[in-house]
Motif scaffolding. Structure first.
Motif, PDB file in Angstrom:
ATOM      1  N   ALA A 272     -11.689   5.569   9.794  1.00 39.81           N
ATOM      2  CA  ALA A 272     -11.869   5.027   8.448  1.00 39.81           C
ATOM      3  C   ALA A 272     -13.268   4.434   8.339  1.00 39.81           C
ATOM      4  N   HIS A 273     -13.940   4.745   7.229  1.00 38.02           N
ATOM      5  CA  HIS A 273     -15.268   4.205   6.994  1.00 38.02           C
ATOM      6  C   HIS A 273     -15.348   3.684   5.573  1.00 38.02           C
ATOM      7  N   ALA A 274     -16.117   2.640   5.403  1.00 40.46           N
ATOM      8  CA  ALA A 274     -16.248   2.022   4.080  1.00 40.46           C
ATOM      9  C   ALA A 274     -16.951   2.985   3.118  1.00 40.46           C
TER      10      ALA A 274
ATOM     11  N   GLN B  98      -9.526  -4.041  11.055  1.00 37.28           N
ATOM     12  CA  GLN B  98     -10.747  -3.336  10.645  1.00 37.28           C
ATOM     13  C   GLN B  98     -11.321  -2.523  11.799  1.00 37.28           C
TER      14      GLN B  98
ATOM     15  N   SER C 247      -9.096   0.479  12.377  1.00 40.28           N
ATOM     16  CA  SER C 247      -9.299   1.439  11.294  1.00 40.28           C
ATOM     17  C   SER C 247     -10.552   2.275  11.552  1.00 40.28           C
ATOM     18  N   ARG C 248     -11.617   1.613  11.974  1.00 39.82           N
ATOM     19  CA  ARG C 248     -12.844   2.356  12.284  1.00 39.82           C
ATOM     20  C   ARG C 248     -12.626   3.297  13.465  1.00 39.82           C
TER      21      ARG C 248
ATOM     22  N   HIS D 253       0.821  -1.219   0.000  1.00 38.21           N
ATOM     23  CA  HIS D 253       0.000   0.000   0.000  1.00 38.21           C
ATOM     24  C   HIS D 253       0.855   1.269   0.000  1.00 38.21           C
TER      25      HIS D 253
ATOM     26  N   LYS E 209      -6.118   1.574   8.416  1.00 34.35           N
ATOM     27  CA  LYS E 209      -6.380   2.788   7.651  1.00 34.35           C
ATOM     28  C   LYS E 209      -6.882   3.907   8.559  1.00 34.35           C
TER      29      LYS E 209
ATOM     30  N   ASN F 216      -8.802   9.230   6.087  1.00 33.81           N
ATOM     31  CA  ASN F 216      -8.817   9.453   4.640  1.00 33.81           C
ATOM     32  C   ASN F 216      -8.709   8.163   3.842  1.00 33.81           C
ATOM     33  N   ARG F 217      -8.831   7.023   4.521  1.00 31.21           N
ATOM     34  CA  ARG F 217      -8.757   5.692   3.920  1.00 31.21           C
ATOM     35  C   ARG F 217      -7.347   5.315   3.488  1.00 31.21           C
ATOM     36  N   ASN F 218      -6.374   6.159   3.774  1.00 27.14           N
ATOM     37  CA  ASN F 218      -4.987   5.807   3.488  1.00 27.14           C
ATOM     38  C   ASN F 218      -4.469   4.880   4.582  1.00 27.14           C
ATOM     39  N   VAL F 219      -3.552   4.007   4.221  1.00 28.22           N
ATOM     40  CA  VAL F 219      -2.954   3.100   5.190  1.00 28.22           C
ATOM     41  C   VAL F 219      -2.005   3.876   6.099  1.00 28.22           C
TER      42      VAL F 219
END
Length: 218
Positions: free
Chosen positions: A216-218, A208, A211-212, A113, A172, A175-178
């Motif tokens: 981070a959100h889907a 996951q 990340s949340r 990533h 993540k 901004n959804r970046n790793v």
């Protein structure tokens, strides 16, 4: 007050060590990510404790193996926090240790990533062999990274240390970046296929959830 040539040599040394880096747009120098490895032990005293540590503690408890959180420094994975296994035989690594990108679970997840330039740099450079299982070809590593992106996790089955296995998943941010990767590191004799599948589910779920927690959100 130093001569220009002296400054140039100093900067070149710092750049090689990744303590400074050149901005490709302006040509100016700025602080480099290599300093992360030096400051890692201090990072656990910051906000990291409030957010990441509870996940590592829960992960290590559920799995019974050592859990760690790692970030990418542009060339390798850097361990900045860990929770040790309760098992008598357990893996331990000092904070700030850098793990190779091509043969460790966290390294492969973060490289998969990473920025295109970082990926190309690793693929074009030497891929040192540490064990008979180490990936040492550009093509094989490219295929491995594609697999990691598709399945959402990476496995190290004795590629870096002959007696050590690991499984890792990306974390993540908003901004959804790793922003990092969490992993479980296991003595290889406890890393058989059935156990590996169990640990994969635990690590992916924890990544996951973290990340949340980080927005981070889907």
């Amino acid at each position: 007050g130093l001569h220009k040539s002296s400054v140039s040599r100093i900067i070149a040394t710092l750049e090689e060590a990744q303590f400074v880096e050149r901005d490709p747009a302006t040509g100016r120098f700025r602080i480099g990510l290599g300093l992360v490895a030096l400051s890692a032990p201090a990072l656990v005293d910051l906000r990291l404790d409030d957010v990441v540590r509870p996940f590592l503690r829960d992960l290590a408890t559920r799995a019974g193996e050592t859990a760690s959180f790692n970030i990418w420094d542009g060339a390798a994975a850097v361990c900045i926090d860990q929770e040790l296994s309760s098992n008598t035989i357990a893996y331990h690594a000092p904070l700030g240790i850098r793990r190779p990108a091509h043969c460790t679970a966290v390294g492969k997840v973060l490289l998969a990533h990473a920025a295109e330039g970082d990926v190309e740099k690793i693929l074009s450079g030497p891929l040192p062999r540490f064990t008979p299982k180490t990936i040492t070809s550009r093509r094989a590593l490219s295929e491995e990274l594609a697999k990691v992106r598709q399945q959402g996790y990476a496995v190290n089955g004795g590629e870096y240390g002959g007696e050590v296995g690991a499984i890792a998943a990306a974390v993540k941010g908003a901004n959804r970046n790793v922003v990092g990767a969490i992993s479980l590191t296991v003595p290889l004799y406890r890393f058989q296929r059935k156990r590996r599948l169990e640990l994969k589910e635990i690590v992916v779920e924890a990544a996951q959830q973290l990340s949340r927690r980080l927005g981070a959100h889907a």
